[in-house]
Structure formats: structure tokens, C-alpha cells
Design a protein around this motif. Structure first.
Motif, PDB file in Angstrom:
ATOM      1  N   TYR A 135      -2.921  12.987   9.045  1.00  0.00           N
ATOM      2  CA  TYR A 135      -1.831  12.223   8.426  1.00  0.00           C
ATOM      3  C   TYR A 135      -2.052  10.733   8.607  1.00  0.00           C
ATOM      4  CZ  TYR A 135       2.592   9.883   7.646  1.00  0.00           C
ATOM      5  OH  TYR A 135       3.549   9.007   7.206  1.00  0.00           O
ATOM      6  N   VAL A 136      -1.979  10.006   7.491  1.00  0.00           N
ATOM      7  CA  VAL A 136      -2.018   8.547   7.493  1.00  0.00           C
ATOM      8  C   VAL A 136      -0.941   8.064   6.531  1.00  0.00           C
ATOM      9  CG1 VAL A 136      -3.373   6.488   6.992  1.00  0.00           C
ATOM     10  CG2 VAL A 136      -4.484   8.473   8.007  1.00  0.00           C
ATOM     11  N   PRO A 137      -0.069   7.160   6.921  1.00  0.00           N
ATOM     12  CA  PRO A 137       0.992   6.705   6.019  1.00  0.00           C
ATOM     13  C   PRO A 137       0.434   5.989   4.797  1.00  0.00           C
ATOM     14  CG  PRO A 137       0.905   5.348   8.001  1.00  0.00           C
ATOM     15  CD  PRO A 137      -0.004   6.491   8.237  1.00  0.00           C
ATOM     16  N   GLY A 138       1.119   6.180   3.674  1.00  0.00           N
ATOM     17  CA  GLY A 138       0.746   5.525   2.435  1.00  0.00           C
ATOM     18  C   GLY A 138       1.693   4.401   2.072  1.00  0.00           C
ATOM     19  N   PHE A 139       1.513   3.853   0.893  1.00  0.00           N
ATOM     20  CA  PHE A 139       2.264   2.674   0.474  1.00  0.00           C
ATOM     21  C   PHE A 139       3.773   2.907   0.530  1.00  0.00           C
ATOM     22  CE2 PHE A 139       4.281  -0.095  -2.666  1.00  0.00           C
ATOM     23  CZ  PHE A 139       3.775  -1.328  -2.297  1.00  0.00           C
TER      24      PHE A 139
END
Length: 284
Positions: A135-139
Motif C-alpha cells: 500500500y502506497v497513498p495516491g493523489f
């Protein structure tokens, strides 16, 4: 050119695991990853040894005793040990996007160093990143700042990468130099201990040596895992060293990288190859 990634860490193996995992799945792999450890306990070494057998590139662990914050020394040891032509400096709480290395390669230019950017996360977003692999946060994600740095737009990145000599925004959490340029200025100034400003002082000497800065925006993306910071230190003695460097137009520092070159005249061991039982617990 061969790219070495120097990852500095201290007693946060959970974050380091995410950082190393992200570097292992790059679209273009670096030549090596050097974890330079400013005195962590055994948990960090155990993590690296656990990951080493399946790691896709040369993996090195350098350890120095915990004697306060000695980031300059730790980074200099990694630079001295590096087998690459180009050094990407990365903090052990910075999770790289899959094109991170490819983007750094694309923007490397002789006569310049590169200043990258980062997305900032809050505690909840960081906890999710540590608990959910991948998981990596997006815009549009909640709990982040500087969300523009989630956007990878290489065509736009070229507009921001024009060489200049501005001082603002220097941060070694995502930064890159040609190794021979770092040798020329003698790396980080080890007279600077405690929190911060060693990257600003290095950049000042790089400018004095004739190097220019390229800002890497919308490429070489990385997400910073939240932790408490000592950023607002009052009367930081390192500020006075920066002022002196600028006033005297220094190019080389007295206590720097050259102290460690003889130690690494032979390349340090690749942990993928050495049997665990034969490794010393630490390398000082």
C-alpha cells in the motif's frame, strides 16, 4: 553507470523493511543497496539477514556504534564503500515508487547533483503502509501532504530540472551525486552531529566547487513515513558551521569522507553470498 543506493537507518526495522522491499521491485534495479546503520540494535541486522538471500541486487550492511546522531559519518562510510559511479542518498523511512531508480538515472547529469522530493504521511497513513504490504497513498488519499509529489509526469519533470544554485529545500532524504564529485568535496562534514543541516552544508560546498543543482519533481517519487522530528532545534550549532562554510567559500571539509576510504579499499561483503554463521554481528 552503476547506481549505488545508500540507505541510512536507525532502530526502525519495520520502516526499513518497506524501504528495502520497494527498492527490490524497481523497474530498473540499482547495482547495490547499502544500508548504513547509525547504531541500531540487533533487530535491524536480523531484518537485513532475513531479506538478503532473495534480494535481487548486492546488499551491504554497515554498522557503527550508537554515539549520538552521526548521520554524516554513517553516510560517508556508505559513500566510501559504494561500488557505483552514482550515489542515491535515501533515508530509511522513504518508500520509493517503482520507477525511482530509472528516474534518477534519466536525470543524472555531469556537473550537477539532484534534489528529489517526497510525499509526507500522517501517523494513520504510515501505520497502514507498515501493516499492508504494497500500500502506497495516491493523489486522492487522506492523510498526506505535498500530494503533488504522488504524480509521476516525466515530461513535466524536465521543466523543473533546469540547473540552478538555489539553496532552499535541500534535504538528503532523496538526493543524488556522482561519487567522484562527493570525493572532490570530501563528502559530508563529520564535525556536524545531532539533528540536521549536514545536507545544506554539503550542498554549499558543492556549489562552491562549481556544481549546480537539478530539482527532480514529478519523477523519482518517494513517500516519507511519519515520525516525530527535531526539525525546530533552537540555536543549532550546525547552523554556525553552515555559516562558516559559506563565509569562507569552502569546497572541502576537514573531517569527511577521506577518513573511511582505506577501510573500504576492499568492497564490503554482499550479504546474499556470505553464510549467516560466518558473519560478524556488526562491522564497525
Amino acid at each position: 553507470m552503476r547506481i549505488s543506493v545508500a540507505v541510512i537507518t536507525y532502530n526502525w526495522p519495520e520502516a526499513l523493511e518497506r524501504v528495502l522491499a520497494a527498492l527490490a521491485v524497481q523497474s530498473e534495479l540499482p547495482y547495490e543497496v547499502i544500508v548504513t546503520d547509525d547504531g541500531s540494535g540487533p533487530g535491524t541486522r536480523e531484518l537485513i539477514e532475513r531479506m538478503a538471500p532473495d534480494y535481487p541486487v548486492r546488499l551491504v550492511h554497515l554498522w557503527q556504534p550508537d554515539d549520538g546522531a552521526r548521520m554524516s559519518r554513517a553516510r560517508n562510510r556508505a559513500i566510501a564503500a559504494a561500488q557505483g559511479d552514482y550515489i542515491v542518498l535515501l533515508d530509511g523511512d522513504m518508500v520509493a515508487e517503482p520507477h525511482f531508480i530509472a528516474d534518477h538515472r534519466a536525470f543524472a547529469r555531469r556537473g550537477c547533483f539532484v534534489q528529489g522530493s517526497r510525499v509526507l504521511t500522517d501517523a494513520a497513513s504510515t501505520r497502514r503502509m507498515l501493516e499492508q504490504a504494497g500500500y502506497v497513498p495516491g493523489f486522492f488519499s487522506r492523510g498526506i501532504e505535498r500530494r503533488r509529489h504522488t504524480l509521476r509526469l516525466p515530461w513535466l519533470a524536465k521543466l523543473y530540472a533546469r540547473p540552478h544554485v538555489r539553496r532552499r529545500g535541500i534535504k538528503s532524504c532523496n538526493m543524488a551525486f556522482w561519487r567522484d564529485d562527493l570525493l572532490r568535496v570530501n563528502g559530508f562534514n563529520e564535525a556536524m552531529t545531532g539533528w540536521g543541516r549536514e545536507d545544506t552544508e554539503l550542498a554549499a560546498r558543492a556549489f562552491h566547487a562549481g556544481l549546480r543543482r537539478r530539482d527532480l519533481r514529478f519523477s523519482a517519487l518517494a513517500t516519507h513515513l511519519y515520525h516525530r522530528t527535531r526539525k525546530h532545534v533552537v540555536d543549532n550549532p550546525n547552523d554556525r558551521i553552515v555559516e562558516d562554510t559559506r563565509a569562507r567559500q569552502l569546497v572541502r571539509c576537514e573531517f569527511g569522507l577521506d577518513q573511511h576510504l582505506s577501510e573500504f579499499a576492499m568492497a564490503p561483503a554482499d550479504l546474499r553470498l556470505a553464510p549467516s554463521a560466518s558473519r560478524p554481528p556488526y562491522s564497525t
